[in-house]
Design a protein around this motif. Structure first.
Motif, PDB file in Angstrom:
ATOM      1  N   SER A 186     -30.265  43.846  38.133  1.00  0.00           N
ATOM      2  CA  SER A 186     -30.245  44.012  36.675  1.00  0.00           C
ATOM      3  C   SER A 186     -30.648  42.754  35.910  1.00  0.00           C
ATOM      4  N   GLY A 187     -30.716  41.616  36.587  1.00  0.00           N
ATOM      5  CA  GLY A 187     -31.006  40.365  35.912  1.00  0.00           C
ATOM      6  C   GLY A 187     -29.806  39.786  35.183  1.00  0.00           C
ATOM      7  N   GLU A 188     -28.630  40.429  35.321  1.00  0.00           N
ATOM      8  CA  GLU A 188     -27.413  39.967  34.649  1.00  0.00           C
ATOM      9  C   GLU A 188     -26.901  38.685  35.298  1.00  0.00           C
ATOM     10  N   VAL A 189     -26.219  37.879  34.508  1.00  0.00           N
ATOM     11  CA  VAL A 189     -25.650  36.621  34.981  1.00  0.00           C
ATOM     12  C   VAL A 189     -24.435  36.893  35.865  1.00  0.00           C
ATOM     13  N   THR A 190     -24.374  36.243  37.028  1.00  0.00           N
ATOM     14  CA  THR A 190     -23.181  36.325  37.884  1.00  0.00           C
ATOM     15  C   THR A 190     -22.445  34.998  37.938  1.00  0.00           C
ATOM     16  N   ALA A 191     -23.131  33.908  37.572  1.00  0.00           N
ATOM     17  CA  ALA A 191     -22.506  32.586  37.487  1.00  0.00           C
ATOM     18  C   ALA A 191     -23.238  31.792  36.409  1.00  0.00           C
ATOM     19  N   HIS A 239     -31.854  26.344  39.537  1.00  0.00           N
ATOM     20  CA  HIS A 239     -31.375  25.132  40.195  1.00  0.00           C
ATOM     21  C   HIS A 239     -31.080  23.991  39.219  1.00  0.00           C
ATOM     22  N   CYS A 240     -31.454  24.140  37.957  1.00  0.00           N
ATOM     23  CA  CYS A 240     -31.163  23.086  36.972  1.00  0.00           C
ATOM     24  C   CYS A 240     -29.661  22.936  36.734  1.00  0.00           C
ATOM     25  N   HIS A 241     -28.981  24.065  36.463  1.00  0.00           N
ATOM     26  CA  HIS A 241     -27.565  23.993  36.112  1.00  0.00           C
ATOM     27  C   HIS A 241     -26.699  24.986  36.881  1.00  0.00           C
ATOM     28  N   GLY A 242     -27.277  25.675  37.866  1.00  0.00           N
ATOM     29  CA  GLY A 242     -26.487  26.522  38.746  1.00  0.00           C
ATOM     30  C   GLY A 242     -26.249  27.953  38.311  1.00  0.00           C
ATOM     31  N   SER A 243     -27.018  28.464  37.368  1.00  0.00           N
ATOM     32  CA  SER A 243     -26.842  29.870  36.980  1.00  0.00           C
ATOM     33  C   SER A 243     -27.394  30.786  38.070  1.00  0.00           C
ATOM     34  N   HIS A 244     -26.755  31.938  38.242  1.00  0.00           N
ATOM     35  CA  HIS A 244     -27.179  32.942  39.215  1.00  0.00           C
ATOM     36  C   HIS A 244     -27.318  34.281  38.498  1.00  0.00           C
ATOM     37  N   PHE A 245     -28.285  35.086  38.937  1.00  0.00           N
ATOM     38  CA  PHE A 245     -28.583  36.374  38.318  1.00  0.00           C
ATOM     39  C   PHE A 245     -28.743  37.437  39.401  1.00  0.00           C
ATOM     40  N   THR A 246     -28.331  38.675  39.109  1.00  0.00           N
ATOM     41  CA  THR A 246     -28.508  39.753  40.080  1.00  0.00           C
ATOM     42  C   THR A 246     -29.966  40.176  40.131  1.00  0.00           C
ATOM     43  N   ALA A 249     -25.507  30.052  32.097  1.00  0.00           N
ATOM     44  CA  ALA A 249     -26.262  31.073  31.359  1.00  0.00           C
ATOM     45  C   ALA A 249     -25.325  32.213  30.979  1.00  0.00           C
ATOM     46  N   ARG A 250     -25.549  32.791  29.815  1.00  0.00           N
ATOM     47  CA  ARG A 250     -24.698  33.900  29.352  1.00  0.00           C
ATOM     48  C   ARG A 250     -25.473  35.202  29.178  1.00  0.00           C
ATOM     49  N   GLY A 251     -26.787  35.112  29.069  1.00  0.00           N
ATOM     50  CA  GLY A 251     -27.587  36.310  28.861  1.00  0.00           C
ATOM     51  C   GLY A 251     -28.398  36.653  30.095  1.00  0.00           C
ATOM     52  N   PRO A 252     -28.815  37.921  30.211  1.00  0.00           N
ATOM     53  CA  PRO A 252     -29.613  38.350  31.360  1.00  0.00           C
ATOM     54  C   PRO A 252     -31.039  37.827  31.275  1.00  0.00           C
ATOM     55  N   LEU A 253     -31.720  37.854  32.407  1.00  0.00           N
ATOM     56  CA  LEU A 253     -33.135  37.503  32.439  1.00  0.00           C
ATOM     57  C   LEU A 253     -33.915  38.543  31.643  1.00  0.00           C
ATOM     58  N   GLU A 254     -35.022  38.108  31.043  1.00  0.00           N
ATOM     59  CA  GLU A 254     -35.873  39.038  30.300  1.00  0.00           C
ATOM     60  C   GLU A 254     -36.552  39.983  31.290  1.00  0.00           C
ATOM     61  N   LYS A 255     -36.421  41.275  31.034  1.00  0.00           N
ATOM     62  CA  LYS A 255     -36.923  42.299  31.964  1.00  0.00           C
ATOM     63  C   LYS A 255     -38.237  42.885  31.446  1.00  0.00           C
ATOM     64  N   PHE A 256     -39.117  43.227  32.387  1.00  0.00           N
ATOM     65  CA  PHE A 256     -40.401  43.828  32.060  1.00  0.00           C
ATOM     66  C   PHE A 256     -40.562  45.123  32.843  1.00  0.00           C
ATOM     67  N   PRO A 257     -41.240  46.109  32.276  1.00  0.00           N
ATOM     68  CA  PRO A 257     -41.487  47.333  33.031  1.00  0.00           C
ATOM     69  C   PRO A 257     -42.424  47.037  34.193  1.00  0.00           C
ATOM     70  N   ALA A 258     -42.163  47.704  35.301  1.00  0.00           N
ATOM     71  CA  ALA A 258     -42.979  47.523  36.503  1.00  0.00           C
ATOM     72  C   ALA A 258     -42.956  48.827  37.293  1.00  0.00           C
TER      73      ALA A 258
END
Length: 155
Positions: free
Chosen positions: A127-132, A117-124, A135-144
């Motif tokens: 996959s954590g990939e950026v859709t808007a 909500h700071c600057h409007g980035s959206h992530f799937t 932000a240009r990089g994906p969210l950091e992913k962890f095994p679960a």
């Protein structure tokens, strides 16, 4: 003044090195260094995208399967950090650090996606990939994984 000898060439150069030439070279080198710091972050992010490690060691219980039904997302606090969970299938769970790759703001669960909500980035959620952006990089992913009734995250 016309009778003054011209400066001798230095360092094997055929013409004298002037103060103007030295200062121009220094300014050019500074400009190149400054512009390289402004490189497109998407090229950096693409080459340094973190790879999720395989689950190892002991997982941390982040939620229960009752708290995270299939198709849902949840924000959870583990220690001092916030993580985002998504359960796409009965036996599958995905975990991401809830930190935006643009400016480090906290990312939250949105309608079918994760949102900063700071600057409007959206992530799937898948996959954590950026859709808007921005932000240009994906969210950091962890095994679960799901173990019995527990949703485990490996930090």
């Amino acid at each position: 003044m016309d009778n003054l000898p011209s400066p001798a060439p230095r360092c094997g150069l055929s013409s004298p090195v002037t103060r103007r030439a030295v200062l121009g070279g220094v300014a050019s080198a500074g400009a190149v260094a400054g512009l390289s710091a402004c490189a497109d972050p998407s090229t950096v992010a693409a080459s340094s995208t973190p790879v999720s490690p395989a689950p190892g060691g002991e997982g941390t219980v982040a939620a229960t399967t009752a708290e995270l039904p299939v198709g849902s997302s949840k924000s959870v606090k583990i220690g001092k950090r916030t993580y985002l969970l998504f359960r796409p299938a009965e036996t599958t769970v995905l975990a991401y650090r809830a930190v935006c790759t643009h400016a480090g703001c906290e990312v939250s669960v949105g309608e079918g996606e994760f949102v900063c909500h700071c600057h409007g980035s959206h992530f799937t959620r898948e996959s954590g990939e950026v859709t808007a952006g921005p932000a240009r990089g994906p969210l950091e992913k962890f095994p679960a994984e799901i173990s019995g009734e527990d949703v485990l995250v490996y930090l």
